[in-house]
Design an enzyme around this catalytic site. Structure first.
Site, short mmCIF file in Angstrom:
data_model
loop_
_atom_site.label_atom_id
_atom_site.label_comp_id
_atom_site.label_asym_id
_atom_site.label_seq_id
_atom_site.Cartn_x
_atom_site.Cartn_y
_atom_site.Cartn_z
CB ILE A 1 -0.92 -0.01 1.24
CG1 ILE A 1 -1.75 -1.30 1.28
CG2 ILE A 1 -1.82 1.23 1.26
CD1 ILE A 1 -2.41 -1.58 2.61
CG HIS B 1 -2.00 5.79 4.65
ND1 HIS B 1 -3.24 6.37 4.82
CD2 HIS B 1 -1.35 5.93 5.83
CE1 HIS B 1 -3.33 6.85 6.04
NE2 HIS B 1 -2.19 6.58 6.69
CG LEU B 2 5.02 6.16 6.31
CD1 LEU B 2 6.11 5.84 5.31
CD2 LEU B 2 5.38 7.42 7.09
CG HIS B 3 2.05 0.57 6.08
ND1 HIS B 3 1.84 1.13 4.83
CD2 HIS B 3 2.41 -0.70 5.87
CE1 HIS B 3 2.04 0.21 3.90
NE2 HIS B 3 2.41 -0.92 4.50
CG LEU B 4 7.20 0.98 11.96
CD1 LEU B 4 8.48 0.87 11.14
CD2 LEU B 4 7.46 1.86 13.19
#
Ligand SMILES: [Zn+2]
Length: 172
Positions: free
Chosen positions: A114, A117-120
């Site tokens: 994805i 949208h940034l995600h860790l």
């Protein structure tokens, strides 16, 4: 570095994707248990990955719809890593993880599923889990397992995060 082989992720890779941003839709939706949202902070939320590389695979996601960490404000970034720190502690103490992989895939070239949208990602690891996962190849992690993981982690994670981030549980 050893990579986990997770063939059930092909369902995600090859499956049709919903319109709009999957993370933003979770922010706007109040059905946190249905969406496996574990915690809402001031700038970020914690969610179970529904296509996990390992049991207990979490993601810390900012409310802001940004593709790259260079676009994220300082407060969001600070909270993101504070939350990650707490999550690592819970993985080690509660899930008895022997290690944790933390990572962000920024951009499609880096393997982002994805990318808008940034995600860790936080993936708990146990010695030999790669071998274990190979022996169960083809067995997709089923929703019941995810819900069991959700219910198991929810009270522990909530308590730990509330102690670290006092008064920040009002959410988006
Ligand atoms: Zn978004």
């Amino acid at each position: 570095m050893h990579h986990l082989w997770a063939p059930w992720r092909m369902t995600y890779v090859t499956g049709s994707k919903p319109d709009g941003c999957v993370f933003c839709s979770k922010v706007d939706d109040t059905r946190d248990a249905d969406n496996y949202v574990l915690y809402r902070g001031q700038h970020n939320f914690v969610i179970l990955n529904v296509y996990p590389y390992n049991s207990g695979h979490l993601m810390v996601v900012p409310y802001k719809h940004v593709a790259c960490m260079t676009e994220l404000d300082e407060e969001s970034l600070q909270e993101m890593f504070l939350m990650a720190q707490v999550c690592v502690g819970v993985m080690k103490q509660h899930l008895h993880a022997e290690g944790v992989n933390l990572g962000m895939n920024i951009g499609q070239a880096a393997g982002a599923g994805i990318e808008q949208h940034l995600h860790l990602h936080l993936v708990p690891r146990w010695s030999g889990d790669t071998n274990y996962m190979t022996t169960v190849a083809g067995t997709r992690v089923v929703p019941q397992d995810l819900m069991a993981t959700y219910k198991d982690m929810l009270p522990v994670l909530t308590k730990a995060l509330e102690e670290t981030l006092p008064g920040e549980r009002t959410g988006c």
